[in-house]
Structure formats: C-alpha cells, structure tokens
Design a protein around this motif. Structure first.
Motif, PDB file in Angstrom:
ATOM      1  N   ARG A 111       0.848  -1.194   0.000  1.00 29.77           N
ATOM      2  CA  ARG A 111       0.000   0.000   0.000  1.00 29.77           C
ATOM      3  C   ARG A 111       0.882   1.242   0.000  1.00 29.77           C
ATOM      4  O   ARG A 111       1.957   1.254   0.583  1.00 29.77           O
ATOM      5  N   ALA A 112       0.412   2.270  -0.673  1.00 29.44           N
ATOM      6  CA  ALA A 112       1.077   3.579  -0.653  1.00 29.44           C
ATOM      7  C   ALA A 112       0.063   4.595  -0.140  1.00 29.44           C
ATOM      8  O   ALA A 112      -1.126   4.504  -0.436  1.00 29.44           O
ATOM      9  N   PHE A 113       0.551   5.536   0.662  1.00 27.71           N
ATOM     10  CA  PHE A 113      -0.344   6.575   1.183  1.00 27.71           C
ATOM     11  C   PHE A 113       0.454   7.836   1.475  1.00 27.71           C
ATOM     12  O   PHE A 113       1.672   7.795   1.691  1.00 27.71           O
ATOM     13  N   ASP A 114      -0.242   8.954   1.437  1.00 24.94           N
ATOM     14  CA  ASP A 114       0.372  10.243   1.740  1.00 24.94           C
ATOM     15  C   ASP A 114      -0.226  10.784   3.026  1.00 24.94           C
ATOM     16  O   ASP A 114      -1.420  10.664   3.274  1.00 24.94           O
ATOM     17  N   THR A 115       0.629  11.380   3.836  1.00 29.66           N
ATOM     18  CA  THR A 115       0.181  12.071   5.038  1.00 29.66           C
ATOM     19  C   THR A 115       0.570  13.543   4.884  1.00 29.66           C
ATOM     20  O   THR A 115       1.216  13.917   3.899  1.00 29.66           O
ATOM     21  N   ALA A 116       0.220  14.338   5.862  1.00 27.89           N
ATOM     22  CA  ALA A 116       0.596  15.746   5.815  1.00 27.89           C
ATOM     23  C   ALA A 116       2.118  15.900   5.927  1.00 27.89           C
ATOM     24  O   ALA A 116       2.663  16.920   5.508  1.00 27.89           O
ATOM     25  N   LEU A 117       2.794  14.907   6.451  1.00 30.18           N
ATOM     26  CA  LEU A 117       4.231  15.010   6.666  1.00 30.18           C
ATOM     27  C   LEU A 117       5.084  14.282   5.627  1.00 30.18           C
ATOM     28  O   LEU A 117       6.208  14.689   5.369  1.00 30.18           O
ATOM     29  N   LYS A 121       4.879   4.074   2.303  1.00 25.82           N
ATOM     30  CA  LYS A 121       4.443   2.797   1.736  1.00 25.82           C
ATOM     31  C   LYS A 121       4.502   1.746   2.832  1.00 25.82           C
ATOM     32  O   LYS A 121       5.427   1.726   3.645  1.00 25.82           O
ATOM     33  N   GLU A 122       3.498   0.871   2.827  1.00 23.62           N
ATOM     34  CA  GLU A 122       3.533  -0.306   3.693  1.00 23.62           C
ATOM     35  C   GLU A 122       4.020  -1.465   2.848  1.00 23.62           C
ATOM     36  O   GLU A 122       3.740  -1.538   1.648  1.00 23.62           O
ATOM     37  N   PHE A 123       4.711  -2.383   3.474  1.00 27.58           N
ATOM     38  CA  PHE A 123       5.267  -3.505   2.724  1.00 27.58           C
ATOM     39  C   PHE A 123       5.421  -4.718   3.627  1.00 27.58           C
ATOM     40  O   PHE A 123       5.401  -4.619   4.847  1.00 27.58           O
ATOM     41  N   ALA A 124       5.553  -5.853   2.981  1.00 31.03           N
ATOM     42  CA  ALA A 124       5.900  -7.101   3.659  1.00 31.03           C
ATOM     43  C   ALA A 124       7.282  -7.486   3.159  1.00 31.03           C
ATOM     44  O   ALA A 124       7.626  -7.249   2.001  1.00 31.03           O
ATOM     45  N   ALA A 144       7.729   2.389   5.254  1.00 33.05           N
ATOM     46  CA  ALA A 144       8.857   3.249   4.908  1.00 33.05           C
ATOM     47  C   ALA A 144       8.282   4.560   4.393  1.00 33.05           C
ATOM     48  O   ALA A 144       7.225   4.579   3.758  1.00 33.05           O
ATOM     49  N   CYS A 145       8.959   5.657   4.691  1.00 26.70           N
ATOM     50  CA  CYS A 145       8.512   6.975   4.248  1.00 26.70           C
ATOM     51  C   CYS A 145       9.664   7.704   3.575  1.00 26.70           C
ATOM     52  O   CYS A 145      10.826   7.482   3.893  1.00 26.70           O
ATOM     53  N   ARG A 146       9.284   8.600   2.668  1.00 26.72           N
ATOM     54  CA  ARG A 146      10.284   9.385   1.947  1.00 26.72           C
ATOM     55  C   ARG A 146      10.786  10.504   2.856  1.00 26.72           C
ATOM     56  O   ARG A 146      10.003  11.241   3.441  1.00 26.72           O
TER      57      ARG A 146
END
Length: 167
Positions: A111-117, A121-124, A144-146
């Motif tokens: 899954r990939a998602f964006d937050t305000a910060l 991405k979620e991963f296994a 993991a986040c950018r």
C-alpha cells in the motif's frame, strides 16, 4: 604463577566467546581483563572494577555495531520499497564486511499513502534463514517513508520483533 593464570584465563575466555557468540563477548573480555588485572596488582577489587568496566565498554561497542548493521539492512529494504509500485516485489540482499547478520529475502509493497508530513508505503518483507533452496523464510510487515530524496524505515514493531532492542 600469575602469568600462567592469566594465560589460562585468556584461553578459557577465548574458547567461551568463540562457542557462545556475540552476546558473551563483553562478559568474556571483562573476565579476562579482571583476572589479568587482579593477578598483576594482587588486588581483587581492582580486578573486579577493571573487569566490569571492560565488559560494559565491550557490550556497548558490540551493540553499536549491531545497530549499524541492522540499519544498513533497513535502509536497503526501504530503498527498494521506494522504487517499487504497489503490488511490486523484488529480492533484497545485504552483505556486510564482517560475515555477521548478512541477510536476504523478498520485499512486496502492499500500500502507498500520503500524510501531511510524508509519502509512505507499507510492505511485507521476508528474511530467509540461510542460502539453501529449502531454507525457511519468515515474513514481517513494516512501513517506509520518503525523507527528502531517500526512503527510510518508519516502523518499530517489526524491527523489535526481529532484532530485539537493537533498532
């Protein structure tokens, strides 16, 4: 006699450390330093103090090195996650200078998602136990986040489960 005692202690500590792994290196080095110091100074209190100090310093150095190796694995996996689309998978492998804690397995982005910060991405990911074809693989989930231009590990629970408190 004291030189012989020190030699026996060094041999015993070396054999003990070799047979029991990284977890006892601090205890073995502390014991050797304590016995050697006590034999040289003829004061057991000084030997005990030196032994405790050497054990603490050695344990800290080993823990720090293990944290660095685990961060290298996490960074390698997070970098792959950043490059993969949702549903994508790719093998991962980390080989350290010392042949300790080398790892490999597979990464799958779920899954990939964006937050305000940040973009995340979620991963296994799997960790394969050995290099044989029939080696078992344990699976974990993480995020993991950018951070700027790189992707960084963003969750603690899978790391605690896999690597203890050495995150």
């Amino acid at each position: 006699m004291s030189a012989r005692l020190v030699l026996v202690a060094l041999v015993c500590a070396g054999v003990s450390a070799a047979m029991s792994g990284c977890a006892s290196i601090g205890a073995a080095s502390g014991a050797v330093a304590g016995v050697a110091t006590g034999a040289v100074t003829a004061n057991p209190a000084v030997g005990i103090g030196v032994g405790i100090a050497v054990q603490a310093a050695t344990d800290e150095a080993v823990n720090r090195y293990m944290r660095v190796m685990h961060q290298e694995q996490q960074d390698a996996i997070a970098s792959l996650v950043g490059d993969l689309p949702v549903g994508g998978s790719q093998p991962w492998r980390v080989k350290h200078r010392l042949p300790i804690e080398n790892g490999h397995g597979e990464v799958r982005v779920t899954r990939a998602f964006d937050t305000a910060l940040a973009s995340c991405k979620e991963f296994a990911f799997s960790v394969v136990d050995g290099d044989k074809p029939d080696a078992t693989a344990d699976w974990f989930t993480a995020s993991a986040c950018r951070q700027g231009t790189v992707w960084k590990w963003a969750s603690a629970e899978p790391a605690v489960e896999r690597w203890g408190t050495l995150q």
